[in-house]
Write a protein that holds these residues in place. Structure first.
Motif, PDB file in Angstrom:
ATOM      1  N   PHE A 114       1.139  29.955   8.030  1.00 59.44           N
ATOM      2  CA  PHE A 114      -0.263  29.535   8.189  1.00 59.44           C
ATOM      3  C   PHE A 114      -0.509  28.943   9.580  1.00 59.44           C
ATOM      4  CE2 PHE A 114      -0.202  28.550   3.352  1.00 59.44           C
ATOM      5  CZ  PHE A 114      -0.246  29.909   3.082  1.00 59.44           C
ATOM      6  N   GLN A 115       0.491  28.217  10.052  1.00 59.49           N
ATOM      7  CA  GLN A 115       0.378  27.600  11.376  1.00 59.49           C
ATOM      8  C   GLN A 115       0.204  28.693  12.447  1.00 59.49           C
ATOM      9  OE1 GLN A 115       3.817  25.107  11.403  1.00 59.49           O
ATOM     10  NE2 GLN A 115       2.762  23.445  12.461  1.00 59.49           N
ATOM     11  N   ARG A 116       0.976  29.747  12.275  1.00 55.47           N
ATOM     12  CA  ARG A 116       0.879  30.871  13.223  1.00 55.47           C
ATOM     13  C   ARG A 116      -0.520  31.483  13.163  1.00 55.47           C
ATOM     14  NH1 ARG A 116       2.429  36.106  12.219  1.00 55.47           N
ATOM     15  NH2 ARG A 116       3.831  35.557  10.512  1.00 55.47           N
ATOM     16  N   TYR A 117      -1.048  31.634  11.928  1.00 58.63           N
ATOM     17  CA  TYR A 117      -2.395  32.203  11.782  1.00 58.63           C
ATOM     18  C   TYR A 117      -3.431  31.312  12.474  1.00 58.63           C
ATOM     19  CZ  TYR A 117      -0.502  35.209   8.026  1.00 58.63           C
ATOM     20  OH  TYR A 117       0.219  36.113   7.298  1.00 58.63           O
ATOM     21  N   ALA A 118      -3.262  29.989  12.263  1.00 60.42           N
ATOM     22  CA  ALA A 118      -4.217  29.045  12.870  1.00 60.42           C
ATOM     23  C   ALA A 118      -4.221  29.203  14.391  1.00 60.42           C
ATOM     24  CB  ALA A 118      -3.849  27.621  12.473  1.00 60.42           C
ATOM     25  N   LYS A 119      -3.025  29.397  14.937  1.00 59.06           N
ATOM     26  CA  LYS A 119      -2.900  29.574  16.384  1.00 59.06           C
ATOM     27  C   LYS A 119      -3.547  30.885  16.812  1.00 59.06           C
ATOM     28  CE  LYS A 119       0.737  28.571  19.689  1.00 59.06           C
ATOM     29  NZ  LYS A 119       2.169  28.539  19.901  1.00 59.06           N
ATOM     30  N   GLU A 120      -3.254  31.940  16.054  1.00 63.52           N
ATOM     31  CA  GLU A 120      -3.816  33.270  16.359  1.00 63.52           C
ATOM     32  C   GLU A 120      -5.344  33.237  16.358  1.00 63.52           C
ATOM     33  OE1 GLU A 120      -0.430  35.927  14.094  1.00 63.52           O
ATOM     34  OE2 GLU A 120      -2.512  36.202  13.490  1.00 63.52           O
ATOM     35  N   LEU A 121      -5.915  32.452  15.442  1.00 69.28           N
ATOM     36  CA  LEU A 121      -7.380  32.415  15.303  1.00 69.28           C
ATOM     37  C   LEU A 121      -8.031  31.455  16.302  1.00 69.28           C
ATOM     38  CD1 LEU A 121      -7.620  32.383  11.394  1.00 69.28           C
ATOM     39  CD2 LEU A 121      -7.992  34.320  12.924  1.00 69.28           C
ATOM     40  N   GLY A 122      -7.208  30.835  17.107  1.00 65.09           N
ATOM     41  CA  GLY A 122      -7.732  29.942  18.136  1.00 65.09           C
ATOM     42  C   GLY A 122      -8.245  28.621  17.586  1.00 65.09           C
ATOM     43  N   LEU A 123      -7.660  28.165  16.472  1.00 68.14           N
ATOM     44  CA  LEU A 123      -8.076  26.867  15.920  1.00 68.14           C
ATOM     45  C   LEU A 123      -7.400  25.740  16.694  1.00 68.14           C
ATOM     46  CD1 LEU A 123      -7.684  27.569  12.088  1.00 68.14           C
ATOM     47  CD2 LEU A 123      -9.781  27.572  13.403  1.00 68.14           C
ATOM     48  N   ASP A 124      -7.972  24.560  16.587  1.00 65.99           N
ATOM     49  CA  ASP A 124      -7.318  23.363  17.126  1.00 65.99           C
ATOM     50  C   ASP A 124      -6.151  23.077  16.160  1.00 65.99           C
ATOM     51  OD1 ASP A 124      -6.478  20.796  17.635  1.00 65.99           O
ATOM     52  OD2 ASP A 124      -8.485  20.036  18.076  1.00 65.99           O
ATOM     53  N   THR A 125      -4.968  23.524  16.529  1.00 66.61           N
ATOM     54  CA  THR A 125      -3.846  23.519  15.574  1.00 66.61           C
ATOM     55  C   THR A 125      -3.444  22.105  15.145  1.00 66.61           C
ATOM     56  OG1 THR A 125      -2.427  23.832  17.472  1.00 66.61           O
ATOM     57  CG2 THR A 125      -2.783  25.744  16.094  1.00 66.61           C
ATOM     58  N   GLU A 126      -3.592  21.163  16.059  1.00 67.49           N
ATOM     59  CA  GLU A 126      -3.216  19.782  15.718  1.00 67.49           C
ATOM     60  C   GLU A 126      -4.120  19.251  14.608  1.00 67.49           C
ATOM     61  OE1 GLU A 126      -2.890  16.135  18.508  1.00 67.49           O
ATOM     62  OE2 GLU A 126      -1.762  17.811  19.399  1.00 67.49           O
ATOM     63  N   LYS A 127      -5.410  19.497  14.785  1.00 62.86           N
ATOM     64  CA  LYS A 127      -6.402  19.064  13.807  1.00 62.86           C
ATOM     65  C   LYS A 127      -6.180  19.790  12.471  1.00 62.86           C
ATOM     66  CE  LYS A 127     -11.232  17.963  14.629  1.00 62.86           C
ATOM     67  NZ  LYS A 127     -12.406  18.489  15.340  1.00 62.86           N
ATOM     68  N   TRP A 128      -5.927  21.085  12.600  1.00 62.64           N
ATOM     69  CA  TRP A 128      -5.719  21.905  11.399  1.00 62.64           C
ATOM     70  C   TRP A 128      -4.508  21.400  10.626  1.00 62.64           C
ATOM     71  CZ3 TRP A 128      -1.572  24.603   9.639  1.00 62.64           C
ATOM     72  CH2 TRP A 128      -1.797  25.431   8.541  1.00 62.64           C
ATOM     73  N   GLU A 129      -3.434  21.091  11.385  1.00 62.55           N
ATOM     74  CA  GLU A 129      -2.195  20.654  10.740  1.00 62.55           C
ATOM     75  C   GLU A 129      -2.387  19.308  10.044  1.00 62.55           C
ATOM     76  OE1 GLU A 129       1.181  20.791  13.326  1.00 62.55           O
ATOM     77  OE2 GLU A 129       2.546  20.191  11.713  1.00 62.55           O
ATOM     78  N   GLN A 130      -3.131  18.445  10.700  1.00 61.38           N
ATOM     79  CA  GLN A 130      -3.409  17.118  10.121  1.00 61.38           C
ATOM     80  C   GLN A 130      -4.156  17.278   8.794  1.00 61.38           C
ATOM     81  OE1 GLN A 130      -5.658  14.810  12.850  1.00 61.38           O
ATOM     82  NE2 GLN A 130      -4.925  12.851  12.054  1.00 61.38           N
ATOM     83  N   CYS A 131      -5.136  18.170   8.817  1.00 62.78           N
ATOM     84  CA  CYS A 131      -5.929  18.452   7.614  1.00 62.78           C
ATOM     85  C   CYS A 131      -5.050  19.042   6.522  1.00 62.78           C
ATOM     86  CB  CYS A 131      -7.060  19.412   7.994  1.00 62.78           C
ATOM     87  SG  CYS A 131      -7.860  20.196   6.594  1.00 62.78           S
ATOM     88  N   PHE A 132      -4.203  19.996   6.911  1.00 62.08           N
ATOM     89  CA  PHE A 132      -3.337  20.701   5.947  1.00 62.08           C
ATOM     90  C   PHE A 132      -2.334  19.729   5.329  1.00 62.08           C
ATOM     91  CE2 PHE A 132       0.414  23.169   4.794  1.00 62.08           C
ATOM     92  CZ  PHE A 132      -0.135  24.226   4.089  1.00 62.08           C
ATOM     93  N   ASP A 133      -1.688  18.941   6.193  1.00 59.06           N
ATOM     94  CA  ASP A 133      -0.641  18.026   5.697  1.00 59.06           C
ATOM     95  C   ASP A 133      -1.201  16.944   4.786  1.00 59.06           C
ATOM     96  OD1 ASP A 133       1.344  19.421   6.921  1.00 59.06           O
ATOM     97  OD2 ASP A 133       1.453  18.132   8.692  1.00 59.06           O
ATOM     98  N   SER A 134      -2.426  16.508   5.069  1.00 59.37           N
ATOM     99  CA  SER A 134      -2.989  15.431   4.242  1.00 59.37           C
ATOM    100  C   SER A 134      -3.664  15.993   2.980  1.00 59.37           C
ATOM    101  CB  SER A 134      -3.997  14.617   5.060  1.00 59.37           C
ATOM    102  OG  SER A 134      -5.055  15.469   5.456  1.00 59.37           O
ATOM    103  N   GLN A 135      -3.638  17.302   2.840  1.00 54.55           N
ATOM    104  CA  GLN A 135      -4.217  17.984   1.666  1.00 54.55           C
ATOM    105  C   GLN A 135      -5.649  17.495   1.435  1.00 54.55           C
ATOM    106  OE1 GLN A 135      -1.462  17.519  -1.605  1.00 54.55           O
ATOM    107  NE2 GLN A 135       0.270  17.976  -0.316  1.00 54.55           N
ATOM    108  N   GLN A 136      -6.360  17.482   2.537  1.00 49.02           N
ATOM    109  CA  GLN A 136      -7.707  16.910   2.567  1.00 49.02           C
ATOM    110  C   GLN A 136      -8.668  17.563   1.568  1.00 49.02           C
ATOM    111  OE1 GLN A 136      -8.656  16.216   6.739  1.00 49.02           O
ATOM    112  NE2 GLN A 136     -10.816  16.539   6.202  1.00 49.02           N
ATOM    113  N   HIS A 137      -8.481  18.852   1.318  1.00 51.37           N
ATOM    114  CA  HIS A 137      -9.466  19.565   0.490  1.00 51.37           C
ATOM    115  C   HIS A 137      -8.984  19.885  -0.912  1.00 51.37           C
ATOM    116  CE1 HIS A 137     -12.058  19.936   3.933  1.00 51.37           C
ATOM    117  NE2 HIS A 137     -11.033  20.375   4.646  1.00 51.37           N
ATOM    118  N   LEU A 138      -7.939  19.196  -1.322  1.00 54.22           N
ATOM    119  CA  LEU A 138      -7.347  19.509  -2.630  1.00 54.22           C
ATOM    120  C   LEU A 138      -8.349  19.319  -3.775  1.00 54.22           C
ATOM    121  CD1 LEU A 138      -4.691  20.598  -3.493  1.00 54.22           C
ATOM    122  CD2 LEU A 138      -3.831  18.290  -3.822  1.00 54.22           C
TER     123      LEU A 138
END
Lengths: 159, 266
Positions: free
Chosen positions: B176-200
């Motif tokens: 998923f991290q690779r996809y986030a990078k490929e899509l040009g997302l702010d990977t740090e922000k994305w990772e923070q969101c993913f790790d904290s399971q913000q949208h569970l």
């Protein structure tokens, strides 16, 4: 310790190894403890399923069968049972061939080694060796045991 | 136990042999030892397997999350005011959803949604009982949605399903991290969101919404008022959209008619 008891002990260890891998495959165990090799690559490859069932589940079934056979055969009443010796030899022989094929797949197709699979293959080889010793004992006993024809050569003392 | 003298047979000297009793005792001792070792192995084995089951899993313990349909929030594609609403209940790890997303959905988006005939809402229905990586995938998509790229991540997840699904890995984050990078997302922000399971809670709310609507397979579509379970080909999909559009047109004509009648009355 009798060869059948050795088979039972090794099969019990195999039951737990195969159970662990099966539980991983069905998602009950989250991650595999795998200090050597890459167990997940092997266990999630397309070769990890055989005839619609996880290979680990087939292993579990085989180990349980071997354990039951060896335990039954270890009872004094069935100590000399040739059927048990043949069944153990046949089942373990087939399983050694199957684990050999799996090891070949790991090395040459998947290009990864799973320490649990290697452990299982080694256990199966040891089980085969113990089964072979048991089978040879049985064959030797058969050869040396007097047959009915032998017995008829000797006159029976009449009262 | 005593030894006894026995006749060794004709031509053999009388010899001393052990009596049968100690042999029996030794055998029973051996058996006892064998069963003890067997029990020891069983206890150790059960302990180790039990420990590996009970050991905390690295991520996404979803069983404790309580969410209600009210917390559900899907992802919209297209004009919010389009005449027909299409809802897809999908699971990112379900192969049928993947096939639908890769084969049929591009046509639906282009020829139905982009043409203004309908809009499309994706709602997660993670089948956590059978797909162990589906919730992390939903989380990856939700975190991409925070940066306005839900649909790009949706497409990437479905096109790469085989490399991150539960069969392929138990640590899908790397993919998923690779996809986030490929899509040009702010990977740090994305990772923070993913790790904290913000949208569970949102994801589980979506699942609760699917259950409320008695959805029992993925993908399942709601086109207008009709529920269509299972993936369907484009032509069939288009026919349902046309039916729904006709129904909407009829309803609005009837409404306009009654308004007209009401206006004509003195």
């Amino acid at each position: 310790m009798k060869p059948r008891q050795v088979v039972a002990l090794l099969a019990l260890v195999g039951v737990f190894v195969a159970l662990y891998l099966t539980l991983y495959k069905v998602g009950i165990v989250g991650t595999l403890s795998c200090s050597i090799g890459s167990c997940e690559t092997v266990n999630t490859s397309r070769y990890a399923i055989f005839l619609g069932l996880p290979v680990a589940a087939w292993g579990l079934l085989t180990y349980v069968l071997l354990l039951v056979l060896a335990l039954i055969g270890s009872r004094e009443a069935l100590d000399g049972s040739g059927a048990i010796s043949w069944a153990l030899l046949g089942l373990s022989g087939w399983s050694v061939l199957f684990s050999g094929w799996l090891t070949y797949l790991e090395l040459f197709r998947i290009h990864a080694i799973c320490i649990w699979c290697v452990t299982s293959a080694t256990l199966m080889l040891l089980i085969f060796v113990a089964s072979f010793v048991d089978w040879r004992r049985h064959m030797r006993r058969e050869r040396t045991a007097p047959t009915d024809a032998d017995r008829s050569k000797w006159p029976v003392a009449s009262r | 136990m005593g030894k006894r003298r026995v006749d060794g047979g004709r031509g053999r000297r009388a010899d001393v042999v052990k009596s049968k009793r100690p042999v029996k005792a030794a055998r029973s001792n051996g058996n006892k030892r064998f069963y003890l070792v067997l029990a020891g192995v069983a206890v150790v084995g059960i302990g180790l397997v039990g420990w590996s089951i009970a050991r905390p899993r690295p991520a996404f313990q979803v069983t404790d999350v309580k969410a209600t349909p009210a917390q559900s929030q899907g992802y919209l594609y297209g004009n919010p005011n389009a005449p027909v609403h299409i809802i897809e209940f999908g699971d990112f790890e379900c192969p049928a959803c993947g096939e639908f997303a890769n084969v049929t959905e591009p046509d639906i988006r282009k020829r139905i949604v982009d043409a203004g005939l309908a809009n499309l809402t994706f709602i997660d229905f993670p089948l956590i009982e059978v797909h162990r990586n589906t919730v992390p995938a939903s989380e990856a998509a939700a975190c991409a949605a925070d940066q306005g790229k839900f649909w790009q991540m949706h497409d990437r997840l479905f096109s790469g399903q085989l490399e991150w699904n539960g069969e392929a890995t138990s640590n899908p984050k790397k993919v998923f991290q690779r996809y986030a990078k490929e899509l040009g997302l702010d990977t740090e922000k994305w990772e923070q969101c993913f790790d904290s399971q913000q949208h569970l809670t949102r994801i589980m709310g979506n699942r609760a919404e699917a259950e409320r609507r008695h959805v029992d397979q993925t993908p399942t579509f709601f086109i207008g008022t009709k529920m269509i379970p299972g993936p369907i080909p484009y032509d069939e999909f288009r026919a349902y959209v046309d039916q729904a559009a006709a129904q909407v047109a009829m309803q609005s004509a009837a409404r306009a008619d009654s308004q007209k009648k009401a206006g004509a009355k003195p």
